[in-house]
Design an enzyme around this catalytic site. Structure first.
Site, PDB file in Angstrom:
ATOM      1  N   GLU A  17      41.373  22.819 -93.956  1.00  0.00           N
ATOM      2  CA  GLU A  17      40.204  21.945 -94.121  1.00  0.00           C
ATOM      3  C   GLU A  17      39.498  22.234 -95.447  1.00  0.00           C
ATOM      4  OE1 GLU A  17      37.763  20.758 -90.774  1.00  0.00           O
ATOM      5  OE2 GLU A  17      36.101  21.843 -91.690  1.00  0.00           O
ATOM      6  N   THR A  48      35.937  17.122 -94.689  1.00  0.00           N
ATOM      7  CA  THR A  48      34.753  16.904 -93.849  1.00  0.00           C
ATOM      8  C   THR A  48      33.843  15.833 -94.457  1.00  0.00           C
ATOM      9  OG1 THR A  48      33.387  18.601 -94.876  1.00  0.00           O
ATOM     10  CG2 THR A  48      34.811  19.310 -93.056  1.00  0.00           C
ATOM     11  N   TYR A  49      32.862  15.441 -93.650  1.00  0.00           N
ATOM     12  CA  TYR A  49      31.938  14.364 -94.025  1.00  0.00           C
ATOM     13  C   TYR A  49      30.540  14.958 -94.055  1.00  0.00           C
ATOM     14  CZ  TYR A  49      30.096   9.553 -93.734  1.00  0.00           C
ATOM     15  OH  TYR A  49      29.478   8.355 -93.972  1.00  0.00           O
ATOM     16  N   ALA A  51      26.804  15.850 -93.658  1.00  0.00           N
ATOM     17  CA  ALA A  51      25.834  15.465 -92.638  1.00  0.00           C
ATOM     18  C   ALA A  51      24.895  14.426 -93.224  1.00  0.00           C
ATOM     19  CB  ALA A  51      25.062  16.687 -92.178  1.00  0.00           C
ATOM     20  N   HIS A  76      37.133  12.894 -92.250  1.00  0.00           N
ATOM     21  CA  HIS A  76      36.130  12.957 -91.187  1.00  0.00           C
ATOM     22  C   HIS A  76      35.136  11.816 -91.406  1.00  0.00           C
ATOM     23  CE1 HIS A  76      36.619  17.504 -90.088  1.00  0.00           C
ATOM     24  NE2 HIS A  76      37.781  16.919 -90.336  1.00  0.00           N
ATOM     25  N   ARG A 106      30.236  12.371 -84.097  1.00  0.00           N
ATOM     26  CA  ARG A 106      28.860  11.886 -84.016  1.00  0.00           C
ATOM     27  C   ARG A 106      28.040  12.435 -85.183  1.00  0.00           C
ATOM     28  NH1 ARG A 106      24.721  14.429 -79.881  1.00  0.00           N
ATOM     29  NH2 ARG A 106      24.849  15.989 -81.549  1.00  0.00           N
ATOM     30  N   ASP A 108      25.629  16.070 -86.392  1.00  0.00           N
ATOM     31  CA  ASP A 108      24.533  16.825 -85.758  1.00  0.00           C
ATOM     32  C   ASP A 108      23.241  16.040 -85.802  1.00  0.00           C
ATOM     33  OD1 ASP A 108      25.669  19.193 -84.749  1.00  0.00           O
ATOM     34  OD2 ASP A 108      25.889  19.951 -86.808  1.00  0.00           O
ATOM     35  N   TYR A 143      35.129  21.342 -77.853  1.00  0.00           N
ATOM     36  CA  TYR A 143      34.392  22.605 -77.893  1.00  0.00           C
ATOM     37  C   TYR A 143      34.850  23.528 -76.767  1.00  0.00           C
ATOM     38  CZ  TYR A 143      31.780  19.610 -80.953  1.00  0.00           C
ATOM     39  OH  TYR A 143      31.463  18.750 -81.977  1.00  0.00           O
ATOM     40  N   LYS A 270      38.833  27.756 -99.902  1.00  0.00           N
ATOM     41  CA  LYS A 270      39.290  29.027-100.489  1.00  0.00           C
ATOM     42  C   LYS A 270      40.825  29.072-100.493  1.00  0.00           C
ATOM     43  CE  LYS A 270      35.382  31.746 -98.919  1.00  0.00           C
ATOM     44  NZ  LYS A 270      34.946  32.203 -97.625  1.00  0.00           N
TER      45      LYS A 270
HETATM   46  P1  FAD Z   1      29.984  13.754 -79.242  1.00  0.00           P
HETATM   47  O1  FAD Z   1      31.395  13.719 -78.810  1.00  0.00           O
HETATM   48  O2  FAD Z   1      29.239  12.473 -79.280  1.00  0.00           O
HETATM   49  O3  FAD Z   1      29.243  14.798 -78.291  1.00  0.00           O
HETATM   50  C1  FAD Z   1      27.900  15.235 -78.552  1.00  0.00           C
HETATM   51  C2  FAD Z   1      27.224  15.598 -77.213  1.00  0.00           C
HETATM   52  O4  FAD Z   1      27.005  14.389 -76.458  1.00  0.00           O
HETATM   53  C3  FAD Z   1      28.075  16.506 -76.316  1.00  0.00           C
HETATM   54  O5  FAD Z   1      27.198  17.339 -75.613  1.00  0.00           O
HETATM   55  C4  FAD Z   1      28.758  15.530 -75.378  1.00  0.00           C
HETATM   56  O6  FAD Z   1      29.104  16.127 -74.140  1.00  0.00           O
HETATM   57  C5  FAD Z   1      27.659  14.479 -75.194  1.00  0.00           C
HETATM   58  N1  FAD Z   1      28.232  13.139 -74.911  1.00  0.00           N
HETATM   59  C6  FAD Z   1      29.244  12.531 -75.569  1.00  0.00           C
HETATM   60  N2  FAD Z   1      29.471  11.311 -75.056  1.00  0.00           N
HETATM   61  C7  FAD Z   1      28.583  11.139 -74.060  1.00  0.00           C
HETATM   62  C8  FAD Z   1      28.293  10.065 -73.165  1.00  0.00           C
HETATM   63  N3  FAD Z   1      28.985   8.912 -73.197  1.00  0.00           N
HETATM   64  N4  FAD Z   1      27.286  10.232 -72.247  1.00  0.00           N
HETATM   65  C9  FAD Z   1      26.577  11.384 -72.205  1.00  0.00           C
HETATM   66  N5  FAD Z   1      26.796  12.443 -73.048  1.00  0.00           N
HETATM   67  C10 FAD Z   1      27.781  12.303 -73.961  1.00  0.00           C
HETATM   68  N6  FAD Z   1      29.855  17.340 -88.519  1.00  0.00           N
HETATM   69  C11 FAD Z   1      29.683  16.648 -89.666  1.00  0.00           C
HETATM   70  O7  FAD Z   1      28.552  16.229 -89.977  1.00  0.00           O
HETATM   71  N7  FAD Z   1      30.731  16.416 -90.526  1.00  0.00           N
HETATM   72  C12 FAD Z   1      31.986  16.826 -90.240  1.00  0.00           C
HETATM   73  O8  FAD Z   1      32.905  16.590 -91.036  1.00  0.00           O
HETATM   74  C13 FAD Z   1      32.219  17.548 -89.032  1.00  0.00           C
HETATM   75  N8  FAD Z   1      33.461  17.954 -88.687  1.00  0.00           N
HETATM   76  C14 FAD Z   1      33.664  18.574 -87.482  1.00  0.00           C
HETATM   77  C15 FAD Z   1      34.968  18.938 -87.112  1.00  0.00           C
HETATM   78  C16 FAD Z   1      35.200  19.578 -85.903  1.00  0.00           C
HETATM   79  C17 FAD Z   1      36.627  19.947 -85.501  1.00  0.00           C
HETATM   80  C18 FAD Z   1      34.113  19.898 -85.046  1.00  0.00           C
HETATM   81  C19 FAD Z   1      34.350  20.632 -83.743  1.00  0.00           C
HETATM   82  C20 FAD Z   1      32.815  19.537 -85.398  1.00  0.00           C
HETATM   83  C21 FAD Z   1      32.573  18.877 -86.610  1.00  0.00           C
HETATM   84  N9  FAD Z   1      31.287  18.478 -87.006  1.00  0.00           N
HETATM   85  C22 FAD Z   1      31.096  17.790 -88.171  1.00  0.00           C
HETATM   86  C23 FAD Z   1      30.119  18.818 -86.166  1.00  0.00           C
HETATM   87  C24 FAD Z   1      29.795  17.698 -85.144  1.00  0.00           C
HETATM   88  O9  FAD Z   1      29.321  16.558 -85.813  1.00  0.00           O
HETATM   89  C25 FAD Z   1      28.711  18.268 -84.212  1.00  0.00           C
HETATM   90  O10 FAD Z   1      29.246  19.299 -83.423  1.00  0.00           O
HETATM   91  C26 FAD Z   1      27.953  17.248 -83.368  1.00  0.00           C
HETATM   92  O11 FAD Z   1      26.844  17.935 -82.769  1.00  0.00           O
HETATM   93  C27 FAD Z   1      28.753  16.638 -82.233  1.00  0.00           C
HETATM   94  O12 FAD Z   1      29.725  15.811 -82.696  1.00  0.00           O
HETATM   95  P2  FAD Z   1      30.812  15.182 -81.670  1.00  0.00           P
HETATM   96  O13 FAD Z   1      31.596  14.250 -82.456  1.00  0.00           O
HETATM   97  O14 FAD Z   1      31.510  16.249 -80.925  1.00  0.00           O
HETATM   98  O15 FAD Z   1      29.808  14.406 -80.673  1.00  0.00           O
END
Ligand code: FAD
Length: 286
Positions: A17, A48-49, A51, A76, A106, A108, A143, A270
């Protein structure tokens, strides 16, 4: 090439990544690091994308350059602070550039973010929009230690089910430092009928700043073995780097040995860390 076709293959996959710069002045140095990692010919690379979407153009630019270097990219894409028409434009742009893989996220929710009038609430909404747009292989985040906003692991896996139903063909994990946590998580996915491939995300922890950050923000369980390395070598940058690479390498070998065939390394721009890990497992990858 579609990432799903790479990770479903028999050979173990190893991918890396990179993250885009926040400032245009740093674009060239990020590109140099990206090019060096690409020279290792990994199975694919993710970009990555930023925030809030501020650096979205760089994500597409770096992914395009990876394509030109002969490496399959995943761009992403996060949706929480975007409007639907913006996402459509970004998807058109990625398609025009020939990028075939997107990790649908989604993003953060930052303190003080105005949550009224949001057009997206969850990554699954973005996944279904990308699926309807057509032509992309879509991945999602997962997660092993549950997302911090989920009340429990059942709720967490229920959300993953929706993501998969809405088009995610594979899931990439958040970092973890104890492989048993991943194996338990994969068992729960299997029991709940979530049967897409899981790409294990491994973070080589190579310096004190990274360790502090992980300890302060993440929900990760940090095993005693890992904490002892940090205690012993945390103040010695070169030793910590060597120990962190060795720890990540051991995790990766154990994952492959236990049938987890796709490993994604959070290589943090890195090239030396990426190269050291790849070199440590060169015979295993053959
Ligand atoms: P979601 O899948 O939407 O989940 C977020 C929360 O909402 C969870 O608690 C889930 O259980 C809950 N949820 C989901 N759907 C529903 C529903 N229908 N009803 C009720 N609850 C629901 N962030 C960035 O900004 N840029 C990146 O490039 C980036 N890359 C990442 C790569 C990886 C592999 C990982 C693990 C994370 C990355 N992140 C990145 C961080 C990520 O954006 C955050 O962890 C964010 O808080 C959650 O994103 P998600 O896509 O998992 O969200």
């Amino acid at each position: 090439m579609k990432v799903i076709d790479i990770i479903k293959g028999e050979k173990p996959s190893l991918s890396f990544e990179v993250f885009p710069p926040k400032l245009s002045a740093n674009f060239e140095s990020v590109m140099q690091a990206t090019a060096k990692i690409a020279e290792l010919k990994p199975s694919f690379m993710s970009v990555t994308y930023g925030a809030g979407g501020g650096t979205s153009k760089y994500t597409a630019d770096i992914a395009s350059k990876l394509l030109n270097m002969g490496v399959t990219p995943i761009a992403h894409l996060s949706c929480i602070s975007s409007k639907r028409d913006e996402i459509e434009l970004l998807l058109s742009d990625l398609k025009e550039r020939g990028i075939e893989n997107i990790l649908a996220l989604r993003g953060d929710i930052s303190d003080g973010m105005d949550r009224t009038n949001l057009e997206y609430h969850y990554a699954s909404e973005l996944a279904s929009e990308i699926r309807d747009f057509g032509g992309f292989c879509i991945g999602g985040a997962c997660y092993p230690e549950t997302h911090p906003e989920s009340r429990n692991s059942k709720e967490d896996i229920d959300s993953l089910k929706i993501k998969v139903e809405n088009g995610c063909e594979f899931l990439t994990t958040q970092m973890f430092f104890d492989n048993n946590i991943l194996y338990n998580f994969m068992y729960r996915l299997y029991r709940e009928g979530v049967d897409v491939p899981v790409v294990a995300g491994i973070m080589p922890v190579t310096n004190a700043a990274q360790i502090k950050r992980i300890c302060s923000i993440s929900q990760n369980v940090l095993p005693q073995r890992f904490l002892r390395l940090v205690d012993r070598y945390g103040e010695n940058p070169e030793a910590m780097k060597q120990a962190g690479i060795a720890y990540a390498t051991e995790q990766i070998i154990d994952l492959y040995a236990n049938g987890v065939n796709a490993v994604h390394v959070y290589s943090m721009n890195k090239p030396d860390v990426a190269a050291a890990i790849q070199n440590n497992i060169s015979e295993i990858l053959r």
